[in-house]
Design a protein around this motif. Structure first.
Motif, PDB file in Angstrom:
ATOM      1  N   UNK A  78       0.824  -1.209   0.000  1.00 29.63           N
ATOM      2  CA  UNK A  78       0.000   0.000   0.000  1.00 29.63           C
ATOM      3  C   UNK A  78       0.858   1.259   0.000  1.00 29.63           C
ATOM      4  N   UNK A  79       1.861   1.299   0.850  1.00 33.20           N
ATOM      5  CA  UNK A  79       2.700   2.494   0.961  1.00 33.20           C
ATOM      6  C   UNK A  79       3.510   2.733  -0.302  1.00 33.20           C
ATOM      7  N   UNK A  80       4.152   1.705  -0.820  1.00 31.64           N
ATOM      8  CA  UNK A  80       5.013   1.862  -1.991  1.00 31.64           C
ATOM      9  C   UNK A  80       4.196   2.267  -3.214  1.00 31.64           C
ATOM     10  N   UNK A  81       3.071   1.611  -3.411  1.00 37.18           N
ATOM     11  CA  UNK A  81       2.238   1.942  -4.564  1.00 37.18           C
ATOM     12  C   UNK A  81       1.666   3.350  -4.459  1.00 37.18           C
ATOM     13  N   UNK A  82       1.290   3.759  -3.266  1.00 38.42           N
ATOM     14  CA  UNK A  82       0.765   5.110  -3.089  1.00 38.42           C
ATOM     15  C   UNK A  82       1.805   6.152  -3.492  1.00 38.42           C
ATOM     16  N   UNK A  83       3.018   6.000  -2.985  1.00 37.35           N
ATOM     17  CA  UNK A  83       4.074   6.971  -3.284  1.00 37.35           C
ATOM     18  C   UNK A  83       4.451   6.953  -4.764  1.00 37.35           C
ATOM     19  N   UNK A  84       4.596   5.753  -5.325  1.00 40.58           N
ATOM     20  CA  UNK A  84       4.981   5.644  -6.733  1.00 40.58           C
ATOM     21  C   UNK A  84       3.906   6.212  -7.649  1.00 40.58           C
ATOM     22  N   UNK A  85       2.642   6.060  -7.261  1.00 38.98           N
ATOM     23  CA  UNK A  85       1.536   6.534  -8.084  1.00 38.98           C
ATOM     24  C   UNK A  85       1.349   8.035  -7.988  1.00 38.98           C
ATOM     25  N   UNK A  86       1.297   8.563  -6.770  1.00 39.20           N
ATOM     26  CA  UNK A  86       0.912   9.952  -6.577  1.00 39.20           C
ATOM     27  C   UNK A  86       2.086  10.922  -6.487  1.00 39.20           C
ATOM     28  N   UNK A  87       3.300  10.420  -6.260  1.00 37.71           N
ATOM     29  CA  UNK A  87       4.479  11.299  -6.267  1.00 37.71           C
ATOM     30  C   UNK A  87       5.256  11.144  -7.570  1.00 37.71           C
ATOM     31  N   UNK A  88       5.594   9.890  -7.909  1.00 35.50           N
ATOM     32  CA  UNK A  88       6.397   9.653  -9.112  1.00 35.50           C
ATOM     33  C   UNK A  88       5.565   9.576 -10.379  1.00 35.50           C
ATOM     34  N   UNK A  89       4.264   9.301 -10.250  1.00 32.17           N
ATOM     35  CA  UNK A  89       3.406   9.216 -11.421  1.00 32.17           C
ATOM     36  C   UNK A  89       3.661   7.983 -12.265  1.00 32.17           C
ATOM     37  N   UNK A  90       4.051   6.876 -11.637  1.00 32.89           N
ATOM     38  CA  UNK A  90       4.363   5.652 -12.367  1.00 32.89           C
ATOM     39  C   UNK A  90       3.149   4.737 -12.462  1.00 32.89           C
ATOM     40  N   UNK A  91       3.225   3.785 -13.378  1.00 27.88           N
ATOM     41  CA  UNK A  91       2.163   2.805 -13.568  1.00 27.88           C
ATOM     42  C   UNK A  91       2.212   1.782 -12.429  1.00 27.88           C
ATOM     43  N   UNK A  92       1.108   1.583 -11.697  1.00 32.61           N
ATOM     44  CA  UNK A  92       1.125   0.702 -10.520  1.00 32.61           C
ATOM     45  C   UNK A  92       1.519  -0.737 -10.824  1.00 32.61           C
ATOM     46  N   UNK A  93       1.037  -1.296 -11.923  1.00 28.29           N
ATOM     47  CA  UNK A  93       1.365  -2.692 -12.231  1.00 28.29           C
ATOM     48  C   UNK A  93       2.846  -2.854 -12.545  1.00 28.29           C
ATOM     49  N   UNK A  94       3.421  -1.873 -13.210  1.00 24.14           N
ATOM     50  CA  UNK A  94       4.864  -1.910 -13.477  1.00 24.14           C
ATOM     51  C   UNK A  94       5.640  -1.840 -12.173  1.00 24.14           C
ATOM     52  N   UNK A  95       5.208  -0.970 -11.294  1.00 25.37           N
ATOM     53  CA  UNK A  95       5.872  -0.827  -9.993  1.00 25.37           C
ATOM     54  C   UNK A  95       5.773  -2.124  -9.199  1.00 25.37           C
ATOM     55  N   UNK A  96       4.603  -2.737  -9.209  1.00 28.50           N
ATOM     56  CA  UNK A  96       4.412  -3.990  -8.480  1.00 28.50           C
ATOM     57  C   UNK A  96       5.367  -5.066  -8.986  1.00 28.50           C
ATOM     58  N   UNK A  97       5.494  -5.181 -10.312  1.00 25.69           N
ATOM     59  CA  UNK A  97       6.333  -6.226 -10.884  1.00 25.69           C
ATOM     60  C   UNK A  97       7.815  -5.949 -10.806  1.00 25.69           C
ATOM     61  N   UNK A  98       8.229  -4.683 -10.995  1.00 28.11           N
ATOM     62  CA  UNK A  98       9.647  -4.359 -11.080  1.00 28.11           C
ATOM     63  C   UNK A  98      10.267  -3.940  -9.753  1.00 28.11           C
ATOM     64  N   UNK A  99       9.458  -3.358  -8.876  1.00 29.69           N
ATOM     65  CA  UNK A  99      10.011  -2.787  -7.656  1.00 29.69           C
ATOM     66  C   UNK A  99       9.624  -3.554  -6.393  1.00 29.69           C
ATOM     67  N   UNK A 100       8.359  -3.978  -6.319  1.00 26.06           N
ATOM     68  CA  UNK A 100       7.846  -4.530  -5.065  1.00 26.06           C
ATOM     69  C   UNK A 100       8.087  -6.029  -4.941  1.00 26.06           C
ATOM     70  N   UNK A 101       7.642  -6.799  -5.923  1.00 23.22           N
ATOM     71  CA  UNK A 101       7.737  -8.255  -5.803  1.00 23.22           C
ATOM     72  C   UNK A 101       9.169  -8.775  -5.671  1.00 23.22           C
ATOM     73  N   UNK A 102      10.172  -8.179  -6.338  1.00 19.18           N
ATOM     74  CA  UNK A 102      11.527  -8.700  -6.166  1.00 19.18           C
ATOM     75  C   UNK A 102      12.069  -8.583  -4.739  1.00 19.18           C
ATOM     76  N   UNK A 103      11.521  -7.661  -3.945  1.00 22.00           N
ATOM     77  CA  UNK A 103      12.027  -7.497  -2.583  1.00 22.00           C
ATOM     78  C   UNK A 103      10.991  -7.868  -1.521  1.00 22.00           C
ATOM     79  N   UNK A 104       9.764  -8.145  -1.950  1.00 19.02           N
ATOM     80  CA  UNK A 104       8.692  -8.465  -1.001  1.00 19.02           C
ATOM     81  C   UNK A 104       7.891  -9.653  -1.535  1.00 19.02           C
ATOM     82  N   UNK A 105       8.333 -10.882  -1.265  1.00 18.16           N
ATOM     83  CA  UNK A 105       7.631 -12.072  -1.770  1.00 18.16           C
ATOM     84  C   UNK A 105       6.164 -12.135  -1.349  1.00 18.16           C
ATOM     85  N   UNK A 106       5.830 -11.549  -0.202  1.00 20.34           N
ATOM     86  CA  UNK A 106       4.446 -11.562   0.262  1.00 20.34           C
ATOM     87  C   UNK A 106       3.519 -10.770  -0.658  1.00 20.34           C
ATOM     88  N   UNK A 107       4.099  -9.931  -1.520  1.00 23.62           N
ATOM     89  CA  UNK A 107       3.274  -9.147  -2.440  1.00 23.62           C
ATOM     90  C   UNK A 107       2.483 -10.040  -3.394  1.00 23.62           C
TER      91      UNK A 107
END
Length: 473
Positions: free
Chosen positions: A39-68
């Motif tokens: 929730x926190x990472x996607x919020x910041x990436x979406x509303x501050x960086x303006x990135x695509x959430x699904x891209x962020x989930x696959x490239x940034x979150x899942x490699x470091x957070x298996x629970x994602x």
């Protein structure tokens, strides 16, 4: 059935039940942390960086957070929030607020957080912008041709090529941005597809050096004294040995406080960031493990104790304490994209949550290269950068100063240092996944690198520095 067989079956059943209960307990502890991270990472990436959430989930979150992989999420763009859920059992929400980014809602409500007096009203409308007709750092014009400065352009281009090269698909570097500043001028920058000069990026623990700057400003204003016991309310009871800890010892990560700087479930660092209401209070509640100054131990909890000290000092004179952060530091050096995100209690996260464009991070590095002076004006007190870059005695390789990483080497052998290719006066703000602002005063150089490097072995900072230094006269 023989009695021995019954015993075996009974013991097996008991063991199975114990394993199931233990697994359930562990999941109950780990899942909320993983859910909050999403929730926190996607919020910041979406509303501050303006990135695509699904891209962020696959490239940034899942490699470091298996629970994602077991977490679902929902983005409410109208309310500017992100909610995440694990099997319907654990639900967490992060909310975005203009001027201070995203925060998880923990131990409070979104309505209560909306009433916190952090950023002044109409903040966005009053934000300054860089002039398009002026060169960096005063404006937004692009890199200058460094040939006239004696810089080898071909070698510089090759150094950037190497920084973005991928060693292989299995362990990618994922370099997102590189900025090179030499002798006060922007001489090179490059961005990966999907990233650009105007996108704020998360510095993670580079935030600690931003916290260092805010303390320095308060020292200059004589509102804090780093050599005095740190003004932490939780330590003021009679007989509490922690009340002797100085702000200097906190800045040098030599407080002696117990803290587990491990980013996995059940450890202090992750629970603090994704499970607590007040990060600084969580860290301040930890007991002493050693006497102050007896041991150096890197601790994000310590940085958040310092952030709380900064907030309390500023709030004495500011109704909206973020005004101080922007007026005294961010805006004075033209770091206009910067956002310092707070925890649920409203205290900026001094350890981890500062966003800014790579160019603005380079401005921050330039401030320290220029000994805390910007356009002839003292931002930091005289001697503050020297204090910041003086090795902490307990750091075995002279690798840490005051909330800043160093390259001094051990007292016995200066050659035994973090980056052998760099001079001993190099220092840096460093963050998770190889984010970095490197300052080398003797070479008039500032280097910025951003990426999503999950495997640290794939990125060689020493090689990166060596390649750029080879370009300079």
């Amino acid at each position: 059935m023989k009695r021995s067989a019954k015993i075996v079956l009974t013991l097996s059943a008991v063991l199975l039940i114990a394993v199931v209960l233990a697994a359930g307990w562990l999941f109950g502890k780990a899942a909320p942390i993983g859910t909050g991270f999403v929730a926190k990472y996607l919020c910041s990436a979406t509303f501050i960086s303006g990135r695509d959430p699904e891209t962020v989930l696959g490239e940034d979150i899942k490699p470091v957070n298996p629970l994602a992989n077991i977490v679902s999420y929902r983005i409410d763009r109208e309310q500017q929030s992100v909610s995440s859920n694990s099997f319907g059992l654990f639900n967490l929400t992060a909310i975005y607020r203009e001027g201070c980014g995203c925060s998880l809602v923990i131990g409070t409500t979104a309505d209560e957080m909306a009433r916190q007096k952090l950023v002044p009203p109409n903040f966005k409308k009053t934000r300054p912008r860089h002039r398009a007709d002026l060169p960096w750092p005063d404006g937004s014009r692009g890199p200058v041709d460094p040939s006239g400065m004696g810089v080898d352009r071909q070698k510089l281009a090759a150094a950037l090529d190497a920084a973005f090269a991928e060693p292989g698909p299995e362990k990618p570097r994922k370099t997102r941005a590189v900025v090179v500043v030499y002798d006060g001028q922007l001489i090179a920058e490059r961005y990966a597809p999907g990233f650009d000069k105007d996108m704020p990026l998360l510095g993670w623990s580079m935030s600690k050096t931003v916290t260092n700057a805010l303390v320095g400003i308060l020292v200059k204003q004589k509102r804090l004294d780093i050599m005095q016991p740190a003004p932490v309310p939780a330590w003021q009871k009679q007989g509490d040995a922690r009340k002797k800890i100085t702000l200097d010892q906190l800045l040098r990560m030599s407080s002696g406080l117990k803290f587990e700087e491990v980013y996995a479930p059940l450890y202090d660092a992750t629970y603090m960031l994704y499970g607590s209401y007040d990060f600084g209070a969580y860290a301040a509640a930890q007991p002493l493990e050693t006497q102050p100054d007896a041991k150096w131990y890197y601790s994000s909890g310590t940085a958040n104790i310092v952030a709380g000290i900064v907030r309390r000092a500023v709030e004495k004179d500011h109704e909206y304490y973020y005004r101080f952060i922007y007026e005294e530091l961010i805006d004075r050096i033209g770091m206009f994209s910067a956002v310092l995100e707070p925890d649920s209690s409203g205290t900026f996260v001094g350890s981890s949550y500062t966003f800014a464009t790579p160019r603005d991070w380079a401005r921050f590095g330039l401030l320290y290269l220029q000994d805390g002076v910007w356009q002839g004006e003292e931002i930091l007190p005289p001697g503050w950068v020297k204090y910041t870059t003086t090795p902490t005695p307990q750091a075995p390789r002279g690798e840490y100063g005051a909330h800043t990483w160093l390259n001094a080497g051990s007292a016995a052998n200066p050659e035994e240092r973090r980056w052998p290719a760099a001079p001993t006066d190099a220092f840096a703000a460093l963050g998770f996944q190889e984010q970095k602002v490197i300052v080398i005063p003797s070479r008039k150089l500032v280097l910025v690198r951003f990426g999503a490097t999950s495997d640290r072995q794939t990125w060689d900072t020493d090689e990166f520095i060596e390649n750029v230094l080879a370009c300079l006269p």
